[in-house]
Motif scaffolding. Sequence first.
Motif, short mmCIF file in Angstrom:
data_model
loop_
_atom_site.label_atom_id
_atom_site.label_comp_id
_atom_site.label_asym_id
_atom_site.label_seq_id
_atom_site.Cartn_x
_atom_site.Cartn_y
_atom_site.Cartn_z
N LEU A 157 -1.03 16.23 46.22
CA LEU A 157 -1.67 17.21 45.37
C LEU A 157 -0.88 18.52 45.28
O LEU A 157 -0.86 19.17 44.26
CB LEU A 157 -3.08 17.51 45.88
N ARG A 158 -0.23 18.89 46.39
CA ARG A 158 0.51 20.14 46.41
C ARG A 158 1.56 20.06 47.51
O ARG A 158 1.30 19.54 48.59
CB ARG A 158 -0.46 21.29 46.69
N TYR A 159 2.72 20.59 47.25
CA TYR A 159 3.80 20.55 48.23
C TYR A 159 4.49 21.89 48.21
O TYR A 159 5.40 22.12 47.41
CB TYR A 159 4.76 19.39 47.89
N ASP A 160 4.05 22.80 49.07
CA ASP A 160 4.61 24.15 49.13
C ASP A 160 5.82 24.20 50.04
O ASP A 160 5.80 23.63 51.12
CB ASP A 160 3.56 25.13 49.65
N ALA A 161 6.84 24.90 49.63
CA ALA A 161 8.03 25.16 50.43
C ALA A 161 8.57 23.91 51.11
O ALA A 161 8.63 23.85 52.34
CB ALA A 161 7.74 26.26 51.45
N PRO A 162 9.01 22.93 50.36
CA PRO A 162 9.46 21.67 50.96
C PRO A 162 10.71 21.81 51.83
O PRO A 162 10.96 20.95 52.66
CB PRO A 162 9.74 20.78 49.76
N THR A 163 11.47 22.89 51.68
CA THR A 163 12.68 23.04 52.49
C THR A 163 12.46 23.89 53.74
O THR A 163 13.37 24.05 54.54
CB THR A 163 13.81 23.66 51.64
N GLU A 164 11.27 24.44 53.90
CA GLU A 164 10.96 25.27 55.07
C GLU A 164 10.59 24.38 56.26
O GLU A 164 10.04 23.30 56.10
CB GLU A 164 9.79 26.21 54.75
#
Length: 77
Positions: free
Chosen positions: A60-67
């Motif tokens: 549904l949501r994927y915030d800051a995938p590289t953090e």
Amino acid sequence: MPGSQISKTEFKARALEYFRQIEASGDPVIVTDHGKPTLEVRPYRGLERDPLQVLRGTVLRYDAPTEPVDVEWEAGQ
């Protein structure tokens, strides 16, 4: 019929009718016991599907995938 909920008693009495509806529409039916969902009856989908297709639309949501993930993990005993 999407998201339909029916009691076990009603399902037992009309199972073949529900099977036909599920096959025709592709929509699952939730069977309840005393108002609590207990089973989901849905069309069979073979394993030959692409795993990415199976997962499509489930995030549904994927915030800051590289953090980095900042979670404290507990080791199992």
